[in-house]
Design a protein around this motif. Structure first.
Motif, PDB file in Angstrom:
ATOM      1  N   ASN A   1       3.671 -15.185   0.641  1.00 45.11           N
ATOM      2  CA  ASN A   1       2.932 -16.381   1.012  1.00 45.11           C
ATOM      3  C   ASN A   1       2.754 -16.580   2.512  1.00 45.11           C
TER       4      ASN A   1
ATOM      5  N   CYS B   1       8.844 -13.984   3.994  1.00 45.33           N
ATOM      6  CA  CYS B   1       8.201 -14.339   2.736  1.00 45.33           C
ATOM      7  C   CYS B   1       6.853 -13.643   2.785  1.00 45.33           C
TER       8      CYS B   1
ATOM      9  N   CYS C   1      10.780  -9.849  -0.514  1.00 40.12           N
ATOM     10  CA  CYS C   1      11.300 -11.158  -0.099  1.00 40.12           C
ATOM     11  C   CYS C   1      12.657 -10.987   0.590  1.00 40.12           C
TER      12      CYS C   1
ATOM     13  N   CYS D   1      10.254 -12.274  -5.152  1.00 40.62           N
ATOM     14  CA  CYS D   1       9.187 -11.276  -5.079  1.00 40.62           C
ATOM     15  C   CYS D   1       9.689 -10.002  -4.392  1.00 40.62           C
TER      16      CYS D   1
ATOM     17  N   ASN E   1      12.097 -19.099   6.084  1.00 39.47           N
ATOM     18  CA  ASN E   1      10.965 -18.168   5.987  1.00 39.47           C
ATOM     19  C   ASN E   1       9.668 -18.825   6.427  1.00 39.47           C
TER      20      ASN E   1
ATOM     21  N   CYS F   1      12.424 -21.401  -3.479  1.00 44.58           N
ATOM     22  CA  CYS F   1      12.805 -20.017  -3.793  1.00 44.58           C
ATOM     23  C   CYS F   1      14.272 -19.791  -3.437  1.00 44.58           C
TER      24      CYS F   1
HETATM   25  S1  SF4 Z   1      10.106 -16.865  -0.442  1.00 45.56           S
HETATM   26 FE1  SF4 Z   1       8.072 -15.935  -0.613  1.00 45.56          FE
HETATM   27  S2  SF4 Z   1       8.463 -13.784  -1.052  1.00 45.56           S
HETATM   28 FE2  SF4 Z   1      10.369 -14.894  -1.444  1.00 45.56          FE
HETATM   29  S3  SF4 Z   1      10.343 -15.343  -3.622  1.00 45.56           S
HETATM   30 FE3  SF4 Z   1       9.457 -17.116  -2.550  1.00 45.56          FE
HETATM   31  S4  SF4 Z   1       7.258 -16.722  -2.520  1.00 45.56           S
HETATM   32 FE4  SF4 Z   1       8.237 -14.793  -3.025  1.00 45.56          FE
END
Ligand code: SF4
Lengths: 280, 370
Positions: A212, A209, A29, A26, A130, A60
């Motif tokens: 979220n 992050c 991020c 995102c 995160n 992620c």
């Molecule tokens: S860690 Fe959070 S900000 Fe990063 S890609 Fe995943 S959901 Fe998106």
């Protein structure tokens, strides 16, 4: 965030799978910054990249292995370390890098982490912390601060988080450091040092992050960076017991542990192999 | 030697150089033998922290280019299912021996059963093909472990050796031939330009050559649905294409993969179907039945998965019925029943586990049912 565009002759071109960009991370991020720091460190370290593999778990951060133009393995949730252990022991010539997240490495994969550290398997673990499970929409993780809000702790987290460097140290890691994605130079240098060093190296990277975790805890991407700047203290050689994460009191960054100890493979060869079989 | 030791020796004869294990009765002796033998020949043994890790480690070792295996029993087999799925999806060769004991759960740790046969087929999530072999003696364990490696390397998938406590702990004479007389197979490796290599583009035989770590192919492997490049693609089309490959490489080679043996089957009117330790029960039962004037024959499944559907189907056209003998309460029996397509009745001589089935129980059923 990885700022790579196909046209722009980015310095990391050779190390990125450009045909897989755009990535899934995102805007705002922190994973991308940690990831590019890792790739730069790989380049500058001078290690043989043909013999370097990246192994990830799920999440992620676990997508890292999918974007690096090396032999790369996106494994099962929590199992990157035992998979990587098999690779390293089967072919000790490989430089093994595990790039994954806090939930993957320390909740579902916690048992594997402590044992690989205990064995001093020669690998570098880069853990993007995160504070939550980003991929699944922001659930509580073993790193979520006490009282922080996540989708599965709507009233605040009733549990205490891990102090990851302390856990790594207590388990036997021979290199332990912590940086944030704001401290890119220190982070790159630390990764480079870890890559060149034999033994089990652990680097914790604090990364926002915003989508979220930040959103539910009134912390925008920029706020996180501000906190990383204002409420961190660099203190190399700090004792791992001092490293609880509490931004109100200040979070300690730095290199904490750097020991030279025989690796898993060295001890195995010495202990288990008949003497006449010890080639190089 | 015991079946467990023969399993380790079979693995070594096949070229296994990595064993990731975890102690569990009645499979521990496989690990013990490997821990002694592997370091002598330049291989590596490691006792991991659990069976999840053991399975992950052998998939990793195989990706690093080394033939690898593990051995376990029911509870450990359950924990291995996750990464057996990873090996299926990433098409990574490896061998898993399951020295079966009675379950469910902790069950009877020191007493055998054959009740993980459906778990062997379907235990990991999603739909897939798998190969499982069932030896009935230490000598067969030795050879079938070699066969398991050969099939695994050829078809790029995990192969299961479904042995059990009885033969795992049974001590019998095992002949180990000279290495030059043992046929071993290794995975096809890629040729040609490294930058153009597609890790999942099948060769003429339907199987993609496998690049290993550190050779400069820069491959990507993932348990996500992926395309020929190995890249994740989250579409129905990609799922279709990947599944087509992992299903077909087995379905289109059934003749090469499936092995069965017949005993007094040519003129048999009743076919006794069995595998593994229960084969021993059936050999005795067939002779006894013949003496009683019952025309029974024995079909021994060496390969249990993929199941010899066509063979059962053909036999069903001409025989009076089938009897499946197995130490569970009806698993392979269900397959036999399915493959008869209603053309002949199928009966079960089963047992919940803990001991072998005496031939008399087969005779009793034959007398009663036919
Ligand atoms: S860690 Fe959070 S900000 Fe990063 S890609 Fe995943 S959901 Fe998106």
């Amino acid at each position: 965030m990885t700022q790579t565009k196909k046209s722009s002759g980015h310095p990391l071109d050779g190390l990125l799978r450009l045909d897989r960009i755009p990535h899934i991370w995102c805007p705002g991020c922190g994973i991308g910054t940690a990831f590019s720091s890792c790739l730069i460190a790989m380049k500058t370290s001078g290690i043989d990249l043909q013999k370097t593999v990246m192994v990830s778990g799920i999440g992620c951060s676990g997508r890292g292995a999918g974007y690096v133009n090396l032999d790369s393995y996106h494994t099962t949730h929590g199992r990157a370390i035992p998979f990587a252990t098999g690779m390293k022991l089967a072919n000790p010539e490989l430089n093994v890098v595990v790039f994954s997240g806090d939930g993957d490495l320390f909740a579902i994969g916690g048992n594997h982490f402590i044992h690989a550290a205990r064995r001093n398997v020669d690998m570098t673990i880069i853990c993007i912390n995160n504070f939550n499970y980003g991929m699944t929409g922001g659930q509580v993780a073993p790193t979520t601060p006490y009282q922080a809000k996540t989708t599965t702790t709507p009233a605040g987290n009733p549990e205490r988080p891990f102090n990851l460097p302390l856990l790594a140290y207590a388990s036997g890691a021979t290199y332990v450091s912590r940086w944030t994605i704001l401290h890119t130079r220190d982070l790159m240098e630390s990764i480079e040092e870890a890559l060149k060093k034999r033994g089990f190296s652990f680097i914790e990277v604090l990364a926002p992050c915003p989508v979220n975790y930040g959103r539910r805890n009134r912390e925008k991407a920029l706020d996180s960076l501000k906190i990383y700047q204002e409420r961190t203290i660099i203190k190399n050689d700090a004792h791992p017991t001092e490293l609880d994460i509490d931004f109100d009191r200040g979070v300690i960054l730095g290199k904490f542990i750097d020991l030279d100890q025989p690796t898993c493979t060295e001890m195995y060869d010495k202990t288990c192999r008949p003497k006449d079989l010890l080639y190089d | 030697m015991t079946g467990d030791v023969a399993c380790a020796e079979g693995g070594l004869a096949a070229g296994c150089l990595f064993f990731g294990g975890y102690p569990i009765t009645p499979a521990t002796e496989v690990a013990e033998r490997m821990s002694e033998r592997l370091p002598e020949i330049g291989g590596t043994f490691i006792q991991m922290e659990d069976e999840i890790a053991a399975m992950a480690s052998i998939v990793g070792a195989s990706c690093a280019g080394v033939k690898s295996m593990t051995a376990t029993s029911g509870p450990g087999f359950s924990l291995m299912m996750e990464n057996i799925g990873l090996a299926i999806c990433t098409e990574t060769p490896c061998v898993v021996a399951n020295v079966q004991r009675a379950g469910p759960s902790t069950g009877l740790p020191t007493q055998g059963a054959q009740a993980d046969m459906m778990q062997a087929r379907w235990g990991s999530h999603g739909h897939y093909e798998i190969i499982a072999l069932a030896p009935s003696s230490p000598q067969e364990i030795f050879y079938q472990t070699i066969t398991a490696f050969n099939l695994s390397e050829k078809y790029r998938l995990p192969v299961l050796v479904m042995t059990d406590e009885m033969i795992g702990h049974l001590s019998e004479r095992v002949i180990i031939p000279d290495a030059k007389d043992i046929k071993t197979v290794s995975r096809t490796r890629p040729k040609g330009r490294k930058d153009r290599f597609k890790p999942y583009r099948p060769g003429p035989d339907g199987i993609a050559p496998m690049a290993i770590a550190g050779e400069g192919y820069n491959i990507h492997m993932t348990g996500l649905t992926h395309d020929e490049r190995g890249y994740p693609v989250m579409t129905v089309e990609a799922q279709y294409e990947m599944m087509d490959r992992i299903m077909k490489k087995v379905r289109q080679n059934l003749d090469d993969i499936i092995e069965t043996e017949g005993y007094r089957l040519d003129d048999a009117e009743i076919v006794i179907v069995s595998y593994g330790v229960s084969s021993r029960t059936c050999l005795a039962a067939v002779d006894e039945a013949r003496e009683l004037g019952i025309k029974a024959g024995f079909l021994k499944l060496i390969t249990v998965w993929p199941f010899p559907e066509d063979l059962i189907h053909r036999l069903a056209e001409r025989v009076k019925g089938f009897v499946t003998v197995e130490i569970n309460l009806g698993q392979i029996h269900l397959e036999v029943e399915r493959c008869t397509a209603g053309k002949a009745p199928a009966f079960l001589v089963g047992h919940p586990g803990g001991t072998i089935i005496p031939p008399e129980r087969v005779i009793d059923l034959l007398k009663e049912a036919f």
